[in-house]
Design a protein around this motif. Structure first.
Motif, PDB file in Angstrom:
ATOM      1  N   ARG A   1      40.832  -1.742 -12.892  1.00 47.84           N
ATOM      2  CA  ARG A   1      42.050  -1.082 -12.859  1.00 47.84           C
ATOM      3  C   ARG A   1      43.126  -1.943 -12.094  1.00 47.84           C
ATOM      4  NH1 ARG A   1      40.725   3.270 -15.351  1.00 47.84           N
ATOM      5  NH2 ARG A   1      39.358   4.957 -14.875  1.00 47.84           N
ATOM      6  N   GLU A   2      42.947  -3.371 -12.164  1.00 45.08           N
ATOM      7  CA  GLU A   2      43.960  -4.146 -11.297  1.00 45.08           C
ATOM      8  C   GLU A   2      45.074  -4.307 -12.158  1.00 45.08           C
ATOM      9  OE1 GLU A   2      43.901  -8.971 -12.017  1.00 45.08           O
ATOM     10  OE2 GLU A   2      42.351  -8.271 -10.941  1.00 45.08           O
ATOM     11  N   LYS A   3      46.252  -4.187 -11.576  1.00 46.39           N
ATOM     12  CA  LYS A   3      47.443  -4.303 -11.994  1.00 46.39           C
ATOM     13  C   LYS A   3      47.936  -5.511 -12.822  1.00 46.39           C
ATOM     14  CE  LYS A   3      48.846   0.014 -11.501  1.00 46.39           C
ATOM     15  NZ  LYS A   3      48.712   0.869 -12.665  1.00 46.39           N
ATOM     16  N   CYS A   4      48.403  -5.490 -13.975  1.00 44.63           N
ATOM     17  CA  CYS A   4      48.930  -6.674 -14.861  1.00 44.63           C
ATOM     18  C   CYS A   4      50.040  -6.281 -15.863  1.00 44.63           C
ATOM     19  CB  CYS A   4      47.779  -7.649 -15.265  1.00 44.63           C
ATOM     20  SG  CYS A   4      47.182  -7.115 -16.492  1.00 44.63           S
ATOM     21  N   ALA A   5      50.974  -7.111 -16.327  1.00 43.58           N
ATOM     22  CA  ALA A   5      51.713  -6.760 -17.204  1.00 43.58           C
ATOM     23  C   ALA A   5      51.056  -5.983 -18.504  1.00 43.58           C
ATOM     24  CB  ALA A   5      52.864  -7.926 -17.538  1.00 43.58           C
ATOM     25  N   GLN A   6      50.191  -6.676 -18.975  1.00 46.36           N
ATOM     26  CA  GLN A   6      49.274  -6.080 -20.290  1.00 46.36           C
ATOM     27  C   GLN A   6      48.895  -4.760 -19.995  1.00 46.36           C
ATOM     28  OE1 GLN A   6      48.929  -9.012 -19.090  1.00 46.36           O
ATOM     29  NE2 GLN A   6      49.066 -10.565 -20.451  1.00 46.36           N
ATOM     30  N   SER A   7      48.022  -4.463 -18.846  1.00 45.25           N
ATOM     31  CA  SER A   7      47.310  -3.347 -18.686  1.00 45.25           C
ATOM     32  C   SER A   7      48.512  -2.084 -18.085  1.00 45.25           C
ATOM     33  CB  SER A   7      46.372  -3.348 -17.194  1.00 45.25           C
ATOM     34  OG  SER A   7      47.187  -3.651 -16.133  1.00 45.25           O
ATOM     35  N   ASP A   8      49.546  -2.649 -17.684  1.00 46.46           N
ATOM     36  CA  ASP A   8      50.697  -1.688 -17.130  1.00 46.46           C
ATOM     37  C   ASP A   8      51.229  -1.222 -18.780  1.00 46.46           C
ATOM     38  OD1 ASP A   8      50.290  -1.933 -14.629  1.00 46.46           O
ATOM     39  OD2 ASP A   8      52.226  -3.328 -14.376  1.00 46.46           O
ATOM     40  N   VAL A   9      51.522  -1.882 -19.712  1.00 44.13           N
ATOM     41  CA  VAL A   9      51.946  -1.478 -20.908  1.00 44.13           C
ATOM     42  C   VAL A   9      50.929  -0.466 -21.612  1.00 44.13           C
ATOM     43  CG1 VAL A   9      52.506  -2.283 -23.417  1.00 44.13           C
ATOM     44  CG2 VAL A   9      53.303  -3.549 -21.352  1.00 44.13           C
ATOM     45  N   ILE A  10      49.746  -0.585 -21.756  1.00 46.98           N
ATOM     46  CA  ILE A  10      48.643  -0.069 -22.049  1.00 46.98           C
ATOM     47  C   ILE A  10      48.426   1.436 -21.330  1.00 46.98           C
ATOM     48  CG2 ILE A  10      46.142   0.524 -22.513  1.00 46.98           C
ATOM     49  CD1 ILE A  10      46.034  -2.684 -22.935  1.00 46.98           C
ATOM     50  N   GLU A  11      48.450   1.328 -20.037  1.00 47.48           N
ATOM     51  CA  GLU A  11      48.628   2.517 -19.172  1.00 47.48           C
ATOM     52  C   GLU A  11      49.704   3.276 -19.419  1.00 47.48           C
ATOM     53  OE1 GLU A  11      46.096   3.586 -17.244  1.00 47.48           O
ATOM     54  OE2 GLU A  11      44.706   1.878 -17.751  1.00 47.48           O
ATOM     55  N   GLU A  12      50.993   2.775 -19.674  1.00 49.86           N
ATOM     56  CA  GLU A  12      52.085   3.658 -20.124  1.00 49.86           C
ATOM     57  C   GLU A  12      51.928   4.490 -21.210  1.00 49.86           C
ATOM     58  OE1 GLU A  12      56.774   2.771 -20.994  1.00 49.86           O
ATOM     59  OE2 GLU A  12      55.778   1.701 -19.453  1.00 49.86           O
ATOM     60  N   ILE A  13      51.323   3.944 -22.247  1.00 49.10           N
ATOM     61  CA  ILE A  13      51.159   4.515 -23.637  1.00 49.10           C
ATOM     62  C   ILE A  13      50.139   5.559 -23.385  1.00 49.10           C
ATOM     63  CG2 ILE A  13      49.946   4.211 -25.761  1.00 49.10           C
ATOM     64  CD1 ILE A  13      51.404   1.398 -25.783  1.00 49.10           C
ATOM     65  N   LEU A  14      49.095   5.147 -22.700  1.00 44.24           N
ATOM     66  CA  LEU A  14      48.037   6.208 -22.554  1.00 44.24           C
ATOM     67  C   LEU A  14      48.539   7.378 -21.934  1.00 44.24           C
ATOM     68  CD1 LEU A  14      44.951   4.008 -21.652  1.00 44.24           C
ATOM     69  CD2 LEU A  14      45.330   5.069 -23.839  1.00 44.24           C
ATOM     70  N   ARG A  15      49.193   7.292 -20.713  1.00 41.13           N
ATOM     71  CA  ARG A  15      49.782   8.360 -19.752  1.00 41.13           C
ATOM     72  C   ARG A  15      50.604   9.385 -20.847  1.00 41.13           C
ATOM     73  NH1 ARG A  15      50.640   4.808 -15.652  1.00 41.13           N
ATOM     74  NH2 ARG A  15      52.951   4.360 -16.540  1.00 41.13           N
ATOM     75  N   GLU A  16      51.232   8.892 -22.033  1.00 47.70           N
ATOM     76  CA  GLU A  16      52.184   9.954 -22.794  1.00 47.70           C
ATOM     77  C   GLU A  16      51.226  11.040 -23.416  1.00 47.70           C
ATOM     78  OE1 GLU A  16      55.266   8.579 -24.978  1.00 47.70           O
ATOM     79  OE2 GLU A  16      55.275   6.475 -23.737  1.00 47.70           O
ATOM     80  N   ARG A  17      49.978  10.602 -23.667  1.00 44.79           N
ATOM     81  CA  ARG A  17      49.296  11.511 -24.209  1.00 44.79           C
ATOM     82  C   ARG A  17      47.860  12.027 -23.398  1.00 44.79           C
ATOM     83  NH1 ARG A  17      50.946  13.295 -29.450  1.00 44.79           N
ATOM     84  NH2 ARG A  17      52.742  12.130 -29.406  1.00 44.79           N
ATOM     85  N   ASP A  18      47.976  11.954 -22.094  1.00 50.35           N
ATOM     86  CA  ASP A  18      46.861  12.290 -21.269  1.00 50.35           C
ATOM     87  C   ASP A  18      45.649  11.578 -21.582  1.00 50.35           C
ATOM     88  OD1 ASP A  18      45.917  13.297 -19.001  1.00 50.35           O
ATOM     89  OD2 ASP A  18      45.322  15.036 -20.125  1.00 50.35           O
ATOM     90  N   ALA A  19      45.741  10.145 -21.672  1.00 49.27           N
ATOM     91  CA  ALA A  19      44.585   9.454 -22.238  1.00 49.27           C
ATOM     92  C   ALA A  19      44.066   8.355 -21.434  1.00 49.27           C
ATOM     93  CB  ALA A  19      45.081   8.785 -23.570  1.00 49.27           C
ATOM     94  N   SER A  20      42.783   8.148 -21.387  1.00 48.78           N
ATOM     95  CA  SER A  20      42.532   6.956 -20.574  1.00 48.78           C
ATOM     96  C   SER A  20      41.269   6.147 -21.517  1.00 48.78           C
ATOM     97  CB  SER A  20      41.562   7.848 -19.481  1.00 48.78           C
ATOM     98  OG  SER A  20      40.455   8.582 -20.035  1.00 48.78           O
TER      99      SER A  20
END
Length: 143
Positions: A24-43
């Protein structure tokens, strides 16, 4: 009446991105993925971690009750397979590992777009369905 299948999205990422996503370390790539996932309550769940959880649960409850115990244990104990599954992630939607077509299609399209861009750390994205004809059968129970 037509059968209604459910779907699952999996993605393979670089080892560096896998480490960031698992910790769960923040980086530019993980932030983009997390943003996409958040839109669909996904993990995401790392497939290696899911396998290790299954083995641990089986060892606590009794492996005889877990038909894939030996196959799963052999998989996570194999260094080459461990490296493969540490980079592989399953997308869960609303906590579910399989879900309807609409969120699967939406997530697949957005994550696949990342795989097409260089520098995102996403190597591949796959969509699977629950139709048994499209899926390999589990291995035969081992010893």
């Amino acid at each position: 009446m037509a059968e209604t299948w459910q779907f699952q999205i999996r993605m393979t990422v670089t080892p560096e991105l896998a480490d960031a996503l698992r910790s769960r370390e923040k980086c530019a790539q993980s932030d983009v993925i997390e943003e996409i996932l958040r839109e669909r309550d996904a993990s995401l769940k790392c497939q290696y971690d899911a396998f290790a959880d299954y083995v641990h649960e089986a060892q606590c409850a009794g492996p005889q009750h877990y038909p894939l115990y030996q196959w799963t244990k052999d998989t996570i104990d194999n260094p080459a397979k461990k490296a493969k599954y540490l980079k592989s992630f399953t997308v869960y939607v609303n906590g579910q590992e399989v879900y309807d077509r609409e969120p699967a299609d939406w997530l697949y399209a957005r994550l696949l777009a990342l795989a097409c861009e260089s520098g995102t750390g996403v190597e591949s994205v796959n969509r699977f369905d629950t139709n048994p004809a499209n899926n390999p059968q589990p291995p035969a129970r081992q010893g």
